[in-house]
Motif scaffolding. Structure first.
Motif: not given
Length: 223
Positions: A152-157, A167-169, A171-177, A203-213
């Motif tokens: 999951l961490a690698a996919k977000l990056l 800021v990623l558009k 959802t938890h459902g789309s990430l599960a897919t 809502r419908g988005a995720i912000q990476l606050v600490d990408a290096p971590a």
């Protein structure tokens, strides 16, 4: 106009007569984002070479869950289409245009003739096919054996790198897919990432606050 061939290095070695037939018989197509390009139960009628845009290829499990198998980017062809053309079989997955795309469609008859008569064309097809098959095996290995938190961490990056935004558009459902898992599993892990201060959920988005971590976590816990 045959300048599109130059965007595919493997086609530069084609014999003049093969190149000429390929360019005369093929056609450029433009497809809008969100269009289902192919789906289960339908035979392919052409090989698409992507000039611009991105296509997502995914499969639906018996339980109705979607799993992303791979993506096709500009300069690539679709291994699923190639396999179905070679085997004269119907698609078993679906391809969806994630963005507006432009592609070249090589009709089945021209594809079959090139495979039968042109060593250079065969090398081009099988080279792209073998590379994508290797990538697909790695995806299967990740789904079967990889740690969900690290995946999951690698996919977000990866998604952040692709869009150039923190800021990623999504959802938890789309990430599960994307990861071939249940939405509940993603939700639990996202809650943990938020607790650590690595992400902020909206809502419908995720912000990476600490990408290096996140990157350090993914690299020290390889999938």
């Amino acid at each position: 106009m045959d300048e599109w061939i130059d965007r595919f290095p493997g086609l530069s070695a084609l014999q003049p007569d093969v190149r000429d037939r390929l360019t005369r018989a093929s056609r450029r197509v433009q497809i809008q984002a969100g269009t289902v390009i192919f789906g289960p139960g339908h035979p392919p009628d052409a090989l698409l070479l992507l000039l611009d845009g991105r296509v997502r290829v995914q499969q639906t499990t018996e339980g109705g869950r979607h799993i992303v198998l791979y993506r096709v980017h500009s300069g690539e062809s679709c291994v699923m289409t190639t396999a179905c053309l070679l085997a004269y079989e119907d698609y078993t997955a679906e391809g969806i245009a994630e963005t507006d795309i432009e592609a070249v469609a090589i009709p089945r008859a021209v594809f079959d003739d090139g495979m039968a008569t042109s060593p250079a064309f065969r090398r081009f097809v099988f080279s792209a096919y073998s590379k994508r098959i290797t990538d697909l095996f790695l995806t299967i290995e990740e789904i079967a054996f990889g740690r969900m938190d690290a995946r999951l961490a690698a996919k977000l990056l990866e998604l952040s790198d692709n869009t150039g935004s923190s800021v990623l558009k999504a959802t938890h459902g789309s990430l599960a897919t994307e990861l071939g898992t249940a939405r509940e599993s993603v939700s639990r892990q996202m809650a943990e990432f938020a607790r650590r201060g690595w992400v902020e959920q909206r809502r419908g988005a995720i912000q990476l606050v600490d990408a290096p971590a996140l990157r350090k976590f993914a690299e020290t816990n390889p999938v």
